[in-house]
Design a protein around this motif. Structure first.
Motif, PDB file in Angstrom:
ATOM      1  N   MET A   1       0.838  -1.176   0.000  1.00  0.00           N
ATOM      2  CA  MET A   1       0.000   0.000   0.000  1.00  0.00           C
ATOM      3  C   MET A   1       0.887   1.244   0.000  1.00  0.00           C
ATOM      4  O   MET A   1       1.878   1.324   0.700  1.00  0.00           O
ATOM      5  N   ALA A   2       0.550   2.221  -0.793  1.00  0.00           N
ATOM      6  CA  ALA A   2       1.352   3.435  -0.917  1.00  0.00           C
ATOM      7  C   ALA A   2       1.066   4.399   0.229  1.00  0.00           C
ATOM      8  O   ALA A   2      -0.016   4.415   0.801  1.00  0.00           O
ATOM      9  N   ARG A   3       2.070   5.194   0.542  1.00  0.00           N
ATOM     10  CA  ARG A   3       1.938   6.226   1.574  1.00  0.00           C
ATOM     11  C   ARG A   3       1.906   7.574   0.877  1.00  0.00           C
ATOM     12  O   ARG A   3       2.781   7.909   0.104  1.00  0.00           O
ATOM     13  N   ARG A   4       0.898   8.342   1.184  1.00  0.00           N
ATOM     14  CA  ARG A   4       0.752   9.674   0.605  1.00  0.00           C
ATOM     15  C   ARG A   4       1.769  10.611   1.255  1.00  0.00           C
ATOM     16  O   ARG A   4       2.034  10.516   2.451  1.00  0.00           O
ATOM     17  N   ILE A   5       2.315  11.511   0.451  1.00  0.00           N
ATOM     18  CA  ILE A   5       3.251  12.487   0.978  1.00  0.00           C
ATOM     19  C   ILE A   5       2.806  13.880   0.532  1.00  0.00           C
ATOM     20  O   ILE A   5       2.434  14.084  -0.620  1.00  0.00           O
ATOM     21  N   GLU A   6       2.794  14.783   1.481  1.00  0.00           N
ATOM     22  CA  GLU A   6       2.524  16.196   1.215  1.00  0.00           C
ATOM     23  C   GLU A   6       3.541  16.989   2.010  1.00  0.00           C
ATOM     24  O   GLU A   6       3.729  16.743   3.203  1.00  0.00           O
ATOM     25  N   HIS A   7       4.212  17.913   1.327  1.00  0.00           N
ATOM     26  CA  HIS A   7       5.201  18.728   2.023  1.00  0.00           C
ATOM     27  C   HIS A   7       5.209  20.116   1.412  1.00  0.00           C
ATOM     28  O   HIS A   7       5.160  20.265   0.195  1.00  0.00           O
ATOM     29  N   HIS A   8       5.291  21.128   2.278  1.00  0.00           N
ATOM     30  CA  HIS A   8       5.284  22.515   1.829  1.00  0.00           C
ATOM     31  C   HIS A   8       6.506  23.240   2.359  1.00  0.00           C
ATOM     32  O   HIS A   8       6.913  23.019   3.506  1.00  0.00           O
ATOM     33  N   THR A   9       7.057  24.098   1.526  1.00  0.00           N
ATOM     34  CA  THR A   9       8.097  25.011   1.973  1.00  0.00           C
ATOM     35  C   THR A   9       7.719  26.402   1.477  1.00  0.00           C
ATOM     36  O   THR A   9       6.923  26.541   0.545  1.00  0.00           O
ATOM     37  N   THR A  10       8.269  27.416   2.108  1.00  0.00           N
ATOM     38  CA  THR A  10       8.010  28.785   1.670  1.00  0.00           C
ATOM     39  C   THR A  10       9.333  29.522   1.511  1.00  0.00           C
ATOM     40  O   THR A  10      10.337  29.169   2.124  1.00  0.00           O
ATOM     41  N   SER A  11       9.278  30.533   0.668  1.00  0.00           N
ATOM     42  CA  SER A  11      10.437  31.363   0.400  1.00  0.00           C
ATOM     43  C   SER A  11       9.980  32.810   0.292  1.00  0.00           C
ATOM     44  O   SER A  11       8.850  33.082  -0.117  1.00  0.00           O
ATOM     45  N   THR A  12      10.861  33.728   0.616  1.00  0.00           N
ATOM     46  CA  THR A  12      10.538  35.147   0.470  1.00  0.00           C
ATOM     47  C   THR A  12      10.733  35.608  -0.972  1.00  0.00           C
ATOM     48  O   THR A  12      10.335  36.712  -1.324  1.00  0.00           O
ATOM     49  N   TRP A  13      11.323  34.760  -1.804  1.00  0.00           N
ATOM     50  CA  TRP A  13      11.563  35.100  -3.204  1.00  0.00           C
ATOM     51  C   TRP A  13      10.304  34.890  -4.041  1.00  0.00           C
ATOM     52  O   TRP A  13       9.545  33.955  -3.801  1.00  0.00           O
ATOM     53  N   PRO A  14      10.090  35.730  -5.066  1.00  0.00           N
ATOM     54  CA  PRO A  14       8.921  35.579  -5.945  1.00  0.00           C
ATOM     55  C   PRO A  14       8.947  34.248  -6.711  1.00  0.00           C
ATOM     56  O   PRO A  14      10.017  33.683  -6.957  1.00  0.00           O
ATOM     57  N   VAL A  15       7.780  33.787  -7.099  1.00  0.00           N
ATOM     58  CA  VAL A  15       7.630  32.511  -7.806  1.00  0.00           C
ATOM     59  C   VAL A  15       8.563  32.440  -9.011  1.00  0.00           C
ATOM     60  O   VAL A  15       9.245  31.433  -9.218  1.00  0.00           O
ATOM     61  N   GLN A  16       8.590  33.491  -9.821  1.00  0.00           N
ATOM     62  CA  GLN A  16       9.390  33.452 -11.045  1.00  0.00           C
ATOM     63  C   GLN A  16      10.877  33.270 -10.739  1.00  0.00           C
ATOM     64  O   GLN A  16      11.573  32.555 -11.446  1.00  0.00           O
ATOM     65  N   ASP A  17      11.364  33.879  -9.658  1.00  0.00           N
ATOM     66  CA  ASP A  17      12.771  33.721  -9.282  1.00  0.00           C
ATOM     67  C   ASP A  17      13.063  32.294  -8.832  1.00  0.00           C
ATOM     68  O   ASP A  17      14.086  31.709  -9.205  1.00  0.00           O
ATOM     69  N   VAL A  18      12.189  31.745  -8.005  1.00  0.00           N
ATOM     70  CA  VAL A  18      12.374  30.368  -7.537  1.00  0.00           C
ATOM     71  C   VAL A  18      12.309  29.403  -8.709  1.00  0.00           C
ATOM     72  O   VAL A  18      13.151  28.512  -8.847  1.00  0.00           O
ATOM     73  N   PHE A  19      11.327  29.594  -9.584  1.00  0.00           N
ATOM     74  CA  PHE A  19      11.200  28.721 -10.759  1.00  0.00           C
ATOM     75  C   PHE A  19      12.464  28.781 -11.611  1.00  0.00           C
ATOM     76  O   PHE A  19      13.001  27.742 -12.009  1.00  0.00           O
ATOM     77  N   LYS A  20      12.946  29.991 -11.890  1.00  0.00           N
ATOM     78  CA  LYS A  20      14.143  30.134 -12.728  1.00  0.00           C
ATOM     79  C   LYS A  20      15.347  29.436 -12.100  1.00  0.00           C
ATOM     80  O   LYS A  20      16.181  28.876 -12.815  1.00  0.00           O
ATOM     81  N   ALA A  21      15.452  29.474 -10.781  1.00  0.00           N
ATOM     82  CA  ALA A  21      16.542  28.755 -10.119  1.00  0.00           C
ATOM     83  C   ALA A  21      16.395  27.251 -10.319  1.00  0.00           C
ATOM     84  O   ALA A  21      17.360  26.571 -10.679  1.00  0.00           O
ATOM     85  N   LEU A  22      15.197  26.735 -10.103  1.00  0.00           N
ATOM     86  CA  LEU A  22      14.973  25.284 -10.167  1.00  0.00           C
ATOM     87  C   LEU A  22      15.229  24.687 -11.548  1.00  0.00           C
ATOM     88  O   LEU A  22      15.421  23.479 -11.667  1.00  0.00           O
ATOM     89  N   VAL A  23      15.226  25.534 -12.578  1.00  0.00           N
ATOM     90  CA  VAL A  23      15.465  25.036 -13.940  1.00  0.00           C
ATOM     91  C   VAL A  23      16.778  25.575 -14.504  1.00  0.00           C
ATOM     92  O   VAL A  23      17.002  25.548 -15.714  1.00  0.00           O
ATOM     93  N   ASP A  24      17.669  26.038 -13.624  1.00  0.00           N
ATOM     94  CA  ASP A  24      18.957  26.579 -14.019  1.00  0.00           C
ATOM     95  C   ASP A  24      20.034  25.506 -13.823  1.00  0.00           C
ATOM     96  O   ASP A  24      20.200  24.984 -12.721  1.00  0.00           O
ATOM     97  N   GLU A  25      20.744  25.184 -14.886  1.00  0.00           N
ATOM     98  CA  GLU A  25      21.729  24.106 -14.822  1.00  0.00           C
ATOM     99  C   GLU A  25      22.839  24.397 -13.808  1.00  0.00           C
ATOM    100  O   GLU A  25      23.264  23.505 -13.064  1.00  0.00           O
ATOM    101  N   SER A  26      23.308  25.642 -13.747  1.00  0.00           N
ATOM    102  CA  SER A  26      24.375  25.953 -12.787  1.00  0.00           C
ATOM    103  C   SER A  26      23.867  25.865 -11.347  1.00  0.00           C
ATOM    104  O   SER A  26      24.585  25.421 -10.448  1.00  0.00           O
ATOM    105  N   TYR A  27      22.601  26.271 -11.113  1.00  0.00           N
ATOM    106  CA  TYR A  27      21.991  26.120  -9.792  1.00  0.00           C
ATOM    107  C   TYR A  27      21.967  24.639  -9.393  1.00  0.00           C
ATOM    108  O   TYR A  27      22.326  24.277  -8.267  1.00  0.00           O
ATOM    109  N   LEU A  28      21.538  23.779 -10.308  1.00  0.00           N
ATOM    110  CA  LEU A  28      21.452  22.350 -10.002  1.00  0.00           C
ATOM    111  C   LEU A  28      22.826  21.780  -9.645  1.00  0.00           C
ATOM    112  O   LEU A  28      22.962  21.011  -8.691  1.00  0.00           O
ATOM    113  N   ARG A  29      23.838  22.178 -10.408  1.00  0.00           N
ATOM    114  CA  ARG A  29      25.201  21.703 -10.113  1.00  0.00           C
ATOM    115  C   ARG A  29      25.682  22.223  -8.755  1.00  0.00           C
ATOM    116  O   ARG A  29      26.275  21.487  -7.972  1.00  0.00           O
ATOM    117  N   ASP A  30      25.384  23.501  -8.481  1.00  0.00           N
ATOM    118  CA  ASP A  30      25.759  24.075  -7.182  1.00  0.00           C
ATOM    119  C   ASP A  30      25.046  23.348  -6.043  1.00  0.00           C
ATOM    120  O   ASP A  30      25.652  23.039  -5.015  1.00  0.00           O
TER     121      ASP A  30
END
Length: 164
Positions: A1-30
Protein backbone atom coordinates in the motif's frame (compact mmCIF):
# COMPACT_ATOMS: atom_id res chain seq x y z
CA UNK A 1 0.00 0.00 0.00
CA UNK A 2 1.35 3.44 -0.92
CA UNK A 3 1.94 6.23 1.57
CA UNK A 4 0.75 9.67 0.61
CA UNK A 5 3.25 12.49 0.98
CA UNK A 6 2.52 16.20 1.22
CA UNK A 7 5.20 18.73 2.02
CA UNK A 8 5.28 22.52 1.83
CA UNK A 9 8.10 25.01 1.97
CA UNK A 10 8.01 28.79 1.67
CA UNK A 11 10.44 31.36 0.40
CA UNK A 12 10.54 35.15 0.47
CA UNK A 13 11.56 35.10 -3.20
CA UNK A 14 8.92 35.58 -5.95
CA UNK A 15 7.63 32.51 -7.81
CA UNK A 16 9.39 33.45 -11.04
CA UNK A 17 12.77 33.72 -9.28
CA UNK A 18 12.37 30.37 -7.54
CA UNK A 19 11.20 28.72 -10.76
CA UNK A 20 14.14 30.13 -12.73
CA UNK A 21 16.54 28.75 -10.12
CA UNK A 22 14.97 25.28 -10.17
CA UNK A 23 15.46 25.04 -13.94
CA UNK A 24 18.96 26.58 -14.02
CA UNK A 25 21.73 24.11 -14.82
CA UNK A 26 24.37 25.95 -12.79
CA UNK A 27 21.99 26.12 -9.79
CA UNK A 28 21.45 22.35 -10.00
CA UNK A 29 25.20 21.70 -10.11
CA UNK A 30 25.76 24.07 -7.18
CA UNK A 31 22.97 22.41 -5.18
CA UNK A 32 24.36 18.94 -5.87
CA UNK A 33 27.84 20.05 -4.81
CA UNK A 34 26.46 21.14 -1.42
CA UNK A 35 23.58 18.70 -0.80
CA UNK A 36 24.07 15.82 -3.25
CA UNK A 37 26.07 13.51 -1.03
CA UNK A 38 28.40 10.85 -2.39
CA UNK A 39 28.94 10.61 -6.16
CA UNK A 40 26.32 13.29 -6.86
CA UNK A 41 25.86 14.26 -10.49
CA UNK A 42 23.58 15.94 -12.97
CA UNK A 43 23.01 12.96 -15.27
CA UNK A 44 21.04 14.83 -17.95
CA UNK A 45 19.58 18.28 -18.59
CA UNK A 46 17.26 19.33 -21.43
CA UNK A 47 15.29 22.48 -22.21
CA UNK A 48 12.75 22.33 -25.02
CA UNK A 49 9.13 23.18 -25.85
CA UNK A 50 8.62 25.25 -22.68
CA UNK A 51 9.78 22.38 -20.46
CA UNK A 52 12.96 21.68 -18.57
CA UNK A 53 13.79 18.12 -17.60
CA UNK A 54 16.73 16.73 -15.74
CA UNK A 55 17.98 13.63 -13.99
CA UNK A 56 19.97 13.77 -10.77
CA UNK A 57 21.95 11.10 -8.99
CA UNK A 58 22.50 11.63 -5.28
CA UNK A 59 24.08 9.47 -2.61
CA UNK A 60 23.60 8.95 1.09
CA UNK A 61 26.37 7.19 2.98
CA UNK A 62 25.25 4.03 4.81
CA UNK A 63 26.42 5.55 8.10
CA UNK A 64 23.64 8.16 7.82
CA UNK A 65 20.85 5.66 7.17
CA UNK A 66 18.37 4.16 9.65
CA UNK A 67 19.12 0.52 10.53
CA UNK A 68 16.14 -0.81 8.55
CA UNK A 69 17.54 0.81 5.39
CA UNK A 70 21.11 -0.35 6.10
CA UNK A 71 20.00 -3.97 6.43
CA UNK A 72 18.06 -3.82 3.16
CA UNK A 73 20.66 -1.99 1.07
CA UNK A 74 23.84 -3.48 2.45
CA UNK A 75 25.64 -0.22 1.64
CA UNK A 76 25.14 3.34 0.54
CA UNK A 77 21.81 4.62 -0.77
CA UNK A 78 21.80 5.87 -4.37
CA UNK A 79 18.89 8.11 -5.31
CA UNK A 80 17.85 8.56 -8.95
CA UNK A 81 15.61 11.59 -9.35
CA UNK A 82 13.91 12.88 -12.49
CA UNK A 83 12.14 16.24 -12.58
CA UNK A 84 10.20 17.84 -15.42
CA UNK A 85 9.24 21.50 -15.02
CA UNK A 86 6.75 23.48 -17.10
CA UNK A 87 7.07 27.26 -17.10
CA UNK A 88 3.34 27.72 -17.68
CA UNK A 89 1.92 27.33 -14.19
CA UNK A 90 5.35 26.84 -12.57
CA UNK A 91 4.66 23.16 -12.00
CA UNK A 92 6.87 20.12 -11.98
CA UNK A 93 6.72 16.39 -11.69
CA UNK A 94 9.20 14.31 -9.77
CA UNK A 95 10.01 10.60 -9.88
CA UNK A 96 12.47 9.05 -7.45
CA UNK A 97 13.84 5.53 -7.40
CA UNK A 98 16.38 4.08 -4.99
CA UNK A 99 19.00 1.44 -5.70
CA UNK A 100 18.12 -1.92 -4.19
CA UNK A 101 14.58 -0.88 -3.24
CA UNK A 102 11.59 -2.12 -5.27
CA UNK A 103 9.61 1.06 -5.07
CA UNK A 104 9.40 4.70 -6.01
CA UNK A 105 8.17 8.15 -5.16
CA UNK A 106 6.00 10.00 -7.68
CA UNK A 107 4.71 13.48 -7.17
CA UNK A 108 3.80 16.92 -8.41
CA UNK A 109 5.35 20.16 -7.25
CA UNK A 110 3.42 23.40 -7.59
CA UNK A 111 4.94 26.82 -6.98
CA UNK A 112 2.44 29.50 -6.01
CA UNK A 113 2.44 33.02 -4.60
CA UNK A 114 2.41 33.16 -0.81
CA UNK A 115 2.63 36.36 1.24
CA UNK A 116 4.75 38.10 -1.38
CA UNK A 117 6.99 35.08 -1.82
CA UNK A 118 6.64 31.49 -2.95
CA UNK A 119 4.99 28.40 -1.56
CA UNK A 120 6.27 25.10 -2.94
CA UNK A 121 3.87 22.18 -2.47
CA UNK A 122 4.84 18.57 -3.15
CA UNK A 123 1.96 16.11 -3.35
CA UNK A 124 2.62 12.50 -4.19
CA UNK A 125 3.03 8.99 -2.96
CA UNK A 126 5.76 6.62 -1.86
CA UNK A 127 5.34 2.94 -2.63
CA UNK A 128 7.73 0.18 -1.55
CA UNK A 129 6.84 -3.39 -2.50
CA UNK A 130 8.50 -5.38 0.26
CA UNK A 131 6.30 -7.52 2.50
CA UNK A 132 6.41 -6.57 6.18
CA UNK A 133 9.06 -3.85 5.68
CA UNK A 134 7.39 -1.78 2.96
CA UNK A 135 5.40 0.45 5.31
CA UNK A 136 8.41 1.23 7.49
CA UNK A 137 10.50 2.07 4.44
CA UNK A 138 7.74 4.25 2.96
CA UNK A 139 7.60 6.23 6.20
CA UNK A 140 11.40 6.56 6.32
CA UNK A 141 11.56 7.70 2.68
CA UNK A 142 8.78 10.26 3.19
CA UNK A 143 10.59 11.66 6.25
CA UNK A 144 13.92 11.85 4.41
CA UNK A 145 12.32 13.53 1.39
CA UNK A 146 10.77 16.18 3.66
CA UNK A 147 14.18 16.87 5.27
CA UNK A 148 15.86 17.08 1.86
CA UNK A 149 13.22 19.47 0.51
CA UNK A 150 13.69 21.72 3.55
CA UNK A 151 17.47 21.78 2.99
CA UNK A 152 17.01 22.43 -0.74
CA UNK A 153 14.65 25.30 0.04
CA UNK A 154 17.24 26.85 2.36
CA UNK A 155 19.91 26.39 -0.30
CA UNK A 156 17.71 28.01 -2.96
CA UNK A 157 17.07 31.04 -0.75
CA UNK A 158 20.81 31.50 -0.13
CA UNK A 159 21.67 30.88 -3.79
CA UNK A 160 19.20 33.51 -4.95
CA UNK A 161 20.46 35.99 -2.34
CA UNK A 162 24.04 35.52 -3.52
CA UNK A 163 22.96 36.04 -7.15
CA UNK A 164 20.93 39.18 -6.47
Amino acid sequence: MARRIEHHTTSTWPVQDVFKALVDESYLRDRLAVLGGTDAQLVSFDESDGKTSYQLKQGVSAEHLPSVAKSLLGGDLVIHRTEVWTEAGATGTVEVTLNGVPGRLDGTIVLSEHQGGTRSALTGQVKVSIPLMGGKLETMIAEQVAKLLDKENEFTTEWLANRG
